[in-house]
Design a protein around this motif. Structure first.
Motif, mmCIF file in Angstrom:
data_model
loop_
_atom_site.group_PDB
_atom_site.id
_atom_site.type_symbol
_atom_site.label_atom_id
_atom_site.label_comp_id
_atom_site.label_asym_id
_atom_site.label_seq_id
_atom_site.Cartn_x
_atom_site.Cartn_y
_atom_site.Cartn_z
ATOM 1 N N TYR A 241 3.131 8.895 6.596
ATOM 2 C CA TYR A 241 3.970 8.506 7.737
ATOM 3 C C TYR A 241 5.059 7.522 7.345
ATOM 4 C CZ TYR A 241 1.060 4.270 7.825
ATOM 5 O OH TYR A 241 0.413 3.102 7.485
ATOM 6 N N CYS A 242 4.919 6.872 6.174
ATOM 7 C CA CYS A 242 5.952 5.929 5.724
ATOM 8 C C CYS A 242 7.232 6.664 5.333
ATOM 9 C CB CYS A 242 5.441 5.075 4.559
ATOM 10 S SG CYS A 242 5.252 5.963 2.986
ATOM 11 N N GLY A 243 7.141 7.995 5.188
ATOM 12 C CA GLY A 243 8.300 8.799 4.819
ATOM 13 C C GLY A 243 8.281 9.243 3.371
ATOM 14 N N ASN A 244 7.361 8.689 2.583
ATOM 15 C CA ASN A 244 7.268 9.014 1.170
ATOM 16 C C ASN A 244 6.129 9.993 0.930
ATOM 17 O OD1 ASN A 244 8.057 8.826 -1.502
ATOM 18 N ND2 ASN A 244 8.011 6.591 -1.520
ATOM 19 N N SER A 245 6.025 10.492 -0.273
ATOM 20 C CA SER A 245 4.912 11.358 -0.668
ATOM 21 C C SER A 245 4.165 10.712 -1.813
ATOM 22 C CB SER A 245 5.421 12.741 -1.096
ATOM 23 O OG SER A 245 5.966 13.433 0.008
ATOM 24 N N GLY A 246 2.823 10.773 -1.741
ATOM 25 C CA GLY A 246 2.010 10.269 -2.833
ATOM 26 C C GLY A 246 1.967 8.769 -2.957
ATOM 27 N N CYS A 247 2.092 8.047 -1.830
ATOM 28 C CA CYS A 247 1.942 6.599 -1.912
ATOM 29 C C CYS A 247 0.456 6.266 -2.043
ATOM 30 C CB CYS A 247 2.565 5.902 -0.709
ATOM 31 S SG CYS A 247 1.745 6.250 0.862
ATOM 32 N N PHE A 248 0.174 5.025 -2.427
ATOM 33 C CA PHE A 248 -1.197 4.590 -2.663
ATOM 34 C C PHE A 248 -2.081 4.873 -1.447
ATOM 35 C CE2 PHE A 248 -3.681 0.726 -4.602
ATOM 36 C CZ PHE A 248 -4.578 1.600 -5.184
ATOM 37 N N GLU A 249 -1.570 4.565 -0.253
ATOM 38 C CA GLU A 249 -2.344 4.745 0.977
ATOM 39 C C GLU A 249 -2.644 6.203 1.264
ATOM 40 O OE1 GLU A 249 -1.468 3.871 5.662
ATOM 41 O OE2 GLU A 249 -1.544 2.144 4.305
ATOM 42 N N GLY B 121 0.807 -1.207 0.000
ATOM 43 C CA GLY B 121 0.000 0.000 0.000
ATOM 44 C C GLY B 121 0.843 1.261 0.000
ATOM 45 N N HIS B 122 2.160 1.114 0.206
ATOM 46 C CA HIS B 122 3.041 2.282 0.254
ATOM 47 C C HIS B 122 3.894 2.437 -1.007
ATOM 48 C CE1 HIS B 122 1.983 3.550 4.284
ATOM 49 N NE2 HIS B 122 1.976 2.284 4.625
ATOM 50 N N MET B 123 3.509 1.748 -2.084
ATOM 51 C CA MET B 123 4.189 2.022 -3.354
ATOM 52 C C MET B 123 3.793 3.424 -3.808
ATOM 53 S SD MET B 123 2.003 -0.381 -5.937
ATOM 54 C CE MET B 123 0.209 -0.241 -6.020
ATOM 55 N N GLN B 124 4.741 4.124 -4.407
ATOM 56 C CA GLN B 124 4.509 5.523 -4.785
ATOM 57 C C GLN B 124 3.681 5.613 -6.059
ATOM 58 O OE1 GLN B 124 7.861 8.118 -5.942
ATOM 59 N NE2 GLN B 124 7.217 9.449 -4.275
#
Length: 303
Positions: free
Chosen positions: A179-187, A167-170
């Protein structure tokens, strides 16, 4: 000779509620109860309520813990399936590192197995829908986005304790920070929680309000929903091209109301590209949440 019917305890732990039930090896939920997740009270309180609930259910069936084959738990991840730990500081803060399965085993005298909640739910869906010979992808849209895959008798897994958090793939690097540290992930774009938050940022009370405005032709809502459609298509395309499912099951809280919108977005936007994806069928998850408990029991029966 008719095969003996076994019985397992099944538990589904989320950030909001916990479900506890008795499930037999035919995939039938005999009894189930729910209670609010005691996040602040801690895992000790949760274990005690789980154990006492199972005791009460067994008493109604004139049974004891001795009659259980084991207890299977699906829990919002990350979870360490080998050590039996809940390592989820996002929805279950303060529970990290607590020997959850070991303490519940001591309390009940039964072997306890824990798995990522979407993996458990997928096992339940496979059992209830008779999909054991299919390649199945499950995507759950709730507080977060969970993804699990099943390929002809087995869950997809990597060689360590944790389930991959797909769910945290960009999807869109210009999207909201997660909160995963990335921007625009699926979640961060398409989970139920994200859709409500993003709708409120646009002046609507929640996603339900925005969607109603979209259906009435509101231009701001229309623009937003076109973006949501694109994000859904991109996320599902990425998953489909990797796992090539024959069946896609859409679950989670928002699917109870928006299954048609999401399925239409996927069908309209994803071409049947020769060689890249296979023909697929979209299904809605069981709406009564029994699949989560059936899947918890399957963790025991499959051993």
């Amino acid at each position: 000779m008719e095969k003996k019917i076994s019985l397992a305890g099944a538990v589904d732990i989320g950030g909001t509620k916990v479900s506890v039930g008795l499930v037999n090896s035919k995939g039938s939920v005999l009894l189930k109860n729910e209670f609010s997740t005691p996040v602040k009270e801690g895992p000790e309180q949760c274990i005690e309520v789980i154990a006492s609930t199972l005791e009460s259910q067994l008493f109604k069936e004139k049974m004891t813990f001795r009659d259980l084959s084991g207890i299977g738990i699906g829990c919002a991840g990350p979870v360490d399936t080998q050590l039996g730990l809940i390592q989820n500081p996002y929805t279950l803060p303060g529970w990290e590192g607590y020997p959850f399965t070991e303490i519940l085993k001591v309390r009940t005298g039964k072997n306890v197995t824990i798995e990522n909640d979407v993996n458990a739910a997928l096992l339940g869906e496979v059992r209830l829908k008779n999909l054991s010979e299919k390649r199945v992808l499950m995507i759950t849209f709730g507080t977060g986005i969970g993804v699990a895959t099943f390929t002809k008798s087995a869950l997809y897994a990597i060689e360590n304790s944790y389930h991959p958090e797909m769910g945290h793939m960009q999807i869109d690097p210009t999207g909201p920070h997660c909160y995963c540290g990335n921007s625009g992930c699926f979640e961060s774009l398409c989970s139920g929680k994200a859709l409500h938050k993003r709708s409120q940022e646009r002046g609507y009370s929640d996603f339900n309000h925005l969607f109603q405005a979209y259906e009435k032709g509101d231009q701001n809502a229309l623009k937003f929903m076109r973006g949501v459609e694109e994000h859904l298509r991109t996320g599902c395309w990425n998953l489909m091209i990797v796992f090539k499912p024959e069946i896609i099951i859409l679950g989670g809280g928002i699917m109870k109301r928006y299954f048609k919108f999401v399925s239409d977005s996927i069908y309209k936007g994803i071409p049947e590209t020769l060689g890249l994806i296979d023909l697929y069928q979209l299904m809605n998850a069981e709406i009564d949440n029994d699949s989560a408990l059936v899947g918890g029991a399957e963790l025991i029966f499959r051993k």
